[in-house]
Design a protein around this motif. Structure first.
Motif, PDB file in Angstrom:
ATOM      1  N   CYS A 106       0.816  -1.212   0.000  1.00  0.00           N
ATOM      2  CA  CYS A 106       0.000   0.000   0.000  1.00  0.00           C
ATOM      3  C   CYS A 106       0.848   1.260   0.000  1.00  0.00           C
ATOM      4  CB  CYS A 106      -0.923   0.003   1.221  1.00  0.00           C
ATOM      5  SG  CYS A 106      -0.064   0.236   2.790  1.00  0.00           S
ATOM      6  N   PHE A 107       2.177   1.111  -0.056  1.00  0.00           N
ATOM      7  CA  PHE A 107       3.064   2.265   0.033  1.00  0.00           C
ATOM      8  C   PHE A 107       4.101   2.253  -1.091  1.00  0.00           C
ATOM      9  CE2 PHE A 107       4.755  -1.190   2.558  1.00  0.00           C
ATOM     10  CZ  PHE A 107       6.122  -1.193   2.283  1.00  0.00           C
ATOM     11  N   ASP A 108       4.547   3.446  -1.452  1.00  0.00           N
ATOM     12  CA  ASP A 108       5.679   3.584  -2.363  1.00  0.00           C
ATOM     13  C   ASP A 108       6.962   3.406  -1.563  1.00  0.00           C
ATOM     14  OD1 ASP A 108       4.095   4.194  -4.587  1.00  0.00           O
ATOM     15  OD2 ASP A 108       4.103   6.337  -4.148  1.00  0.00           O
ATOM     16  N   ALA A 109       7.976   2.821  -2.183  1.00  0.00           N
ATOM     17  CA  ALA A 109       9.251   2.627  -1.497  1.00  0.00           C
ATOM     18  C   ALA A 109      10.407   2.971  -2.428  1.00  0.00           C
ATOM     19  CB  ALA A 109       9.387   1.185  -1.000  1.00  0.00           C
ATOM     20  N   ASP A 110      11.389   3.657  -1.870  1.00  0.00           N
ATOM     21  CA  ASP A 110      12.639   3.937  -2.569  1.00  0.00           C
ATOM     22  C   ASP A 110      13.772   3.320  -1.783  1.00  0.00           C
ATOM     23  OD1 ASP A 110      11.496   5.543  -4.623  1.00  0.00           O
ATOM     24  OD2 ASP A 110      11.426   7.246  -3.250  1.00  0.00           O
ATOM     25  N   MET A 111      14.865   3.013  -2.474  1.00  0.00           N
ATOM     26  CA  MET A 111      16.012   2.397  -1.821  1.00  0.00           C
ATOM     27  C   MET A 111      17.275   3.207  -2.078  1.00  0.00           C
ATOM     28  SD  MET A 111      17.762  -1.305  -2.561  1.00  0.00           S
ATOM     29  CE  MET A 111      16.367  -2.232  -1.947  1.00  0.00           C
ATOM     30  N   ILE A 112      18.062   3.398  -1.027  1.00  0.00           N
ATOM     31  CA  ILE A 112      19.429   3.896  -1.191  1.00  0.00           C
ATOM     32  C   ILE A 112      20.366   2.843  -0.621  1.00  0.00           C
ATOM     33  CG2 ILE A 112      18.773   6.337  -1.084  1.00  0.00           C
ATOM     34  CD1 ILE A 112      19.829   6.353   1.804  1.00  0.00           C
ATOM     35  N   ILE A 113      21.619   2.872  -1.052  1.00  0.00           N
ATOM     36  CA  ILE A 113      22.559   1.881  -0.547  1.00  0.00           C
ATOM     37  C   ILE A 113      23.491   2.512   0.476  1.00  0.00           C
ATOM     38  CG2 ILE A 113      22.403   0.456  -2.594  1.00  0.00           C
ATOM     39  CD1 ILE A 113      25.120   1.406  -3.448  1.00  0.00           C
ATOM     40  N   VAL A 114      23.870   1.690   1.438  1.00  0.00           N
ATOM     41  CA  VAL A 114      24.720   2.106   2.547  1.00  0.00           C
ATOM     42  C   VAL A 114      26.090   1.482   2.367  1.00  0.00           C
ATOM     43  CG1 VAL A 114      25.029   2.042   5.046  1.00  0.00           C
ATOM     44  CG2 VAL A 114      22.727   2.260   4.082  1.00  0.00           C
ATOM     45  N   LEU A 115      27.117   2.338   2.364  1.00  0.00           N
ATOM     46  CA  LEU A 115      28.505   1.888   2.273  1.00  0.00           C
ATOM     47  C   LEU A 115      29.305   2.548   3.382  1.00  0.00           C
ATOM     48  CD1 LEU A 115      29.095   2.347  -1.566  1.00  0.00           C
ATOM     49  CD2 LEU A 115      28.694   0.186  -0.392  1.00  0.00           C
TER      50      LEU A 115
ATOM     51  N   GLU B 178       2.854  -3.720   6.770  1.00  0.00           N
ATOM     52  CA  GLU B 178       2.297  -2.463   6.271  1.00  0.00           C
ATOM     53  C   GLU B 178       1.630  -1.676   7.398  1.00  0.00           C
ATOM     54  OE1 GLU B 178      -0.371  -3.160   3.065  1.00  0.00           O
ATOM     55  OE2 GLU B 178       1.193  -3.813   1.667  1.00  0.00           O
ATOM     56  N   THR B 179       0.856  -2.379   8.218  1.00  0.00           N
ATOM     57  CA  THR B 179       0.154  -1.719   9.318  1.00  0.00           C
ATOM     58  C   THR B 179       1.136  -1.117  10.305  1.00  0.00           C
ATOM     59  OG1 THR B 179      -1.716  -3.242   9.091  1.00  0.00           O
ATOM     60  CG2 THR B 179      -1.511  -2.074  11.185  1.00  0.00           C
ATOM     61  N   MET B 180       2.207  -1.852  10.594  1.00  0.00           N
ATOM     62  CA  MET B 180       3.220  -1.350  11.520  1.00  0.00           C
ATOM     63  C   MET B 180       3.886  -0.085  10.978  1.00  0.00           C
ATOM     64  SD  MET B 180       6.888  -1.596  11.982  1.00  0.00           S
ATOM     65  CE  MET B 180       7.380  -3.170  11.285  1.00  0.00           C
ATOM     66  N   LEU B 181       4.219  -0.091   9.680  1.00  0.00           N
ATOM     67  CA  LEU B 181       4.816   1.101   9.075  1.00  0.00           C
ATOM     68  C   LEU B 181       3.838   2.260   9.114  1.00  0.00           C
ATOM     69  CD1 LEU B 181       6.745  -0.144   5.892  1.00  0.00           C
ATOM     70  CD2 LEU B 181       7.564   0.088   8.229  1.00  0.00           C
ATOM     71  N   GLU B 182       2.581   1.982   8.777  1.00  0.00           N
ATOM     72  CA  GLU B 182       1.572   3.039   8.755  1.00  0.00           C
ATOM     73  C   GLU B 182       1.384   3.629  10.152  1.00  0.00           C
ATOM     74  OE1 GLU B 182      -2.883   3.765   6.859  1.00  0.00           O
ATOM     75  OE2 GLU B 182      -2.066   1.732   7.022  1.00  0.00           O
ATOM     76  N   ARG B 183       1.454   2.775  11.174  1.00  0.00           N
ATOM     77  CA  ARG B 183       1.323   3.251  12.546  1.00  0.00           C
ATOM     78  C   ARG B 183       2.486   4.175  12.900  1.00  0.00           C
ATOM     79  NH1 ARG B 183       1.723  -1.364  15.192  1.00  0.00           N
ATOM     80  NH2 ARG B 183      -0.443  -1.882  14.728  1.00  0.00           N
ATOM     81  N   ARG B 184       3.696   3.799  12.463  1.00  0.00           N
ATOM     82  CA  ARG B 184       4.870   4.647  12.758  1.00  0.00           C
ATOM     83  C   ARG B 184       4.746   5.990  12.050  1.00  0.00           C
ATOM     84  NH1 ARG B 184       9.326   2.011  14.699  1.00  0.00           N
ATOM     85  NH2 ARG B 184      10.004   4.140  15.146  1.00  0.00           N
ATOM     86  N   VAL B 185       4.236   5.980  10.828  1.00  0.00           N
ATOM     87  CA  VAL B 185       4.007   7.234  10.101  1.00  0.00           C
ATOM     88  C   VAL B 185       2.989   8.084  10.849  1.00  0.00           C
ATOM     89  CG1 VAL B 185       3.084   8.242   7.980  1.00  0.00           C
ATOM     90  CG2 VAL B 185       4.630   6.282   7.848  1.00  0.00           C
ATOM     91  N   GLY B 186       1.918   7.443  11.339  1.00  0.00           N
ATOM     92  CA  GLY B 186       0.892   8.161  12.078  1.00  0.00           C
ATOM     93  C   GLY B 186       1.409   8.754  13.365  1.00  0.00           C
TER      94      GLY B 186
END
Length: 607
Positions: free
Chosen positions: A307-316, A580-588
């Motif tokens: 239900c969400f858009d996601a982008d990725m960056i890499i960690v070095l 998804e619900t957990m992420l949405e809760r953190r956003v809220g």
């Protein structure tokens, strides 16, 4: 006069000057509009120039003079499809078929539009009619193959792709289509041969070179894979996927400097990959931190069509990002860097990146540092109704030195390479000589020594249960039942043994009935002690009814490829939904904090 205009426009087209050719015809629009052939010529030019709306106007002008012009009808159908006007496009092809039922192109193009509309059965009927009328129509075979694959008929899809190859042996797209299907089916040797046939015809086809490299990598032919990946990179030097593939292959071959060069090139481009929400509009945006030089949480099936858009960056290690960019890039940040034994420097870098950010962090990197096997064994020691064998982290050289001194551990024990999962590089040893041989072969690899506990059930089988913790939920993922102590779901006989599958399904439907109240409470206590937002546990029930813990970490795999175990899919989807619900809760929670801060700043308070 119009003849000279045609000639001028044709010469410009032949020299690749499409825009100039269009301008020549548009300058004589009144004359062009009276001649159907001229209208068609201009319309096809506009279609080639990616101006479908303008092309529609001129195809309609042509058909206004000659409504039975099949060429103009077909062109209008293409223009309408390109412009996203599927229903009107379909009507054009239906009209073509009405005017000439033997027109294979009309049936083929109509099938393409029907597929776009999701009317797959009708699309296949159209394509079969097209093929019956023209058995040399390879594009229809390829489209049929794509539809059958989408419907889950991989065997039919491969058969259609093979037919396309036979019809069009000099057409690279047919061979690449066949190769992709072979690759998806796990037949990498056949896929490589098909890619080679396609690349003989189109030696600089980026996807052909890139996907061949992936097939070679899957076959553990890393040196050949690197050659193909580098060839793909020469075609598209800034392609992020090709750079990542080259970096991963260089790393696998021990060329760390070359690997890090590739990864740094990708990192400085910012967002590496984007995953659009499967349901629009997206509820929020997530930013995922991933490291190609460390172990990561498997994420593809976890977020697919979410239900969400996601982008990725890499960690070095040593690679920084602007904190303002990170705070503004998403509503929540998900740290995927999850394996303390593979790339601890990357975890520390991830912790540095998120330090001081206002955006909520899921699986904070600092919490990941305490999840190696030795640390987990210490943290869970002494917990009620929990048993975890003592685990010690040791270098291979230190272990060999210890053995030289005659300082022997207690046998039997499990020895494994640090950072490995899935039973790789892991053995049960019962004597010093076997232990010494394993340590010598390990060379510079660090090792774990774990006391072995016989966890076989009363019936002699070994059972390993996997749960996934998502927020405050404890969700079952699978049960693996095996004949020997090293149990992994993919290597058991469960696919052939009905009672084993039945027992797994019963566990997934009612895990509390299998574990009981005390063991479920123990799992919840483990969840609270570890403190991560998302992680997994592999465990069993020992003979005293305790939760026997094998490992706890955020690197455990969940996937949707459950052929033969379809009863697992609803439980995987439940994990995905909880995530998804957990992420949405953190956003809220962040939104509520922002509202509270604003109220404090303005001196207002809620009524």
């Amino acid at each position: 006069m119009l003849l000279s205009v045609f000639k001028n426009a044709s010469e410009l087209m032949d020299s690749g000057q499409v825009r100039a050719a269009i301008d020549v015809l548009l300058a004589e629009r009144q004359r062009v509009r009276r001649v159907p052939m001229a209208c068609d010529m201009l319309a096809f030019m506009l279609l080639q120039a990616d101006r479908p709306e303008d092309a529609i106007e001129w195809f309609e002008a042509s058909l206004g003079i000659n409504p039975a012009d099949l060429k103009a009808l077909g062109g209008l159908g293409m223009a309408l499809l390109t412009a996203g006007k599927h229903q009107r496009s379909l009507q054009c092809y239906e009209q073509m078929i009405s005017l000439n039922p033997g027109n294979s192109e009309g049936w083929f193009r109509g099938g393409v539009v029907l597929a776009e509309l999701g009317r797959f059965d009708e699309a296949l009927e159209n394509l079969d009619r097209a093929i019956a009328l023209n058995d040399q129509l390879a594009p229809a075979m390829i489209k049929k193959s794509e539809i059958l694959e989408g419907l889950g008929d991989m065997q039919g899809a491969i058969a259609a792709a093979l037919a396309a190859c036979k019809l069009a042996q000099v057409q690279s797209s047919s061979w690449f289509r066949l190769a992709e299907l072979m690759q998806k089916s796990g037949w990498n040797d056949q896929a490589i041969m098909a890619y080679d046939r396609g690349l003989q015809l189109a030696p600089e086809d980026f996807l052909g070179l890139h996907n061949k490299a992936l097939a070679l990598k899957a076959s553990k032919l890393n040196e050949q894979a690197l050659v193909s990946a580098q060839a793909a990179l020469r075609v598209e030097p800034t392609n992020k996927e090709a750079l990542l593939l080259c970096g991963n292959l260089e790393l696998a071959l021990g060329n760390s400097e070359a690997a890090h060069f590739c990864f740094r090139e990708v990192a400085r481009m910012g967002i590496v990959r984007s995953y659009p929400a499967g349901r629009k509009p997206a509820k929020f945006r997530a930013l995922m931190l991933f490291s190609p030089v460390a172990g990561n949480t498997p994420y593809e099936d976890l977020i697919q069509d979410g239900c969400f858009d996601a982008d990725m960056i890499i960690v070095l290690p040593g690679q920084g990002y602007d904190p303002a960019f990170l705070d503004g890039a998403a509503d929540v940040i998900v740290n995927l860097v999850s394996e303390p034994d593979l790339g601890p420097d990357a975890i520390l870098q991830a912790a540095h990146l998120v330090e001081g950010l206002e955006t909520p962090i899921v699986n904070h990197p600092k919490l990941i540092l305490g999840t190696d096997r030795e640390a987990i064994a210490r943290r869970l020691a002494g917990m009620p109704d929990v048993s975890m064998p003592m685990t010690v982290h040791v270098s291979s050289s230190a272990l060999l030195a210890r053995l030289e001194r005659g300082d022997l551990p207690s046998f039997p024990l499990i020895i494994r390479h640090a950072g490995t999962h899935g039973g790789d590089m892991m053995e049960l040893v019962s004597d010093a000589e076997t232990l010494r041989s394993f340590a010598e072969e390990a060379r510079s690899h660090d090792l774990y020594l774990t006391d072995f506990v016989d966890y076989s059930s009363a019936d002699g089988y070994f059972r390993k249960y996997r749960f996934v913790f998502v927020g405050d939920e404890i969700l079952p993922y699978h049960l693996a039942i095996g004949d020997v102590w090293k149990v992994h779901h993919a290597s058991t006989r469960m696919g052939d043994v009905e009672w084993m599958r039945g027992e797994e399904e019963a566990f997934l439907n009612a895990p509390d009935k299998v574990f009981g109240a005390d063991a479920m409470a123990a799992l919840d206590a483990i969840r609270r002690r570890i403190g991560l937002d998302y992680f997994g546990i592999d465990c069993s029930i020992d003979r005293d009814g305790n939760v026997l813990v094998f490992e706890v970490n955020a690197s455990m795999l969940i996937h949707l490829h459950n052929e033969g175990f379809e009863y697992k899919t609803p439980h995987v989807n439940r994990i995905r939904s909880a995530f998804e619900t957990m992420l949405e809760r953190r956003v809220g929670e962040r939104s509520q904090q922002a509202i509270q801060a604003q109220r404090v700043g303005t001196g207002t308070s809620p009524r």
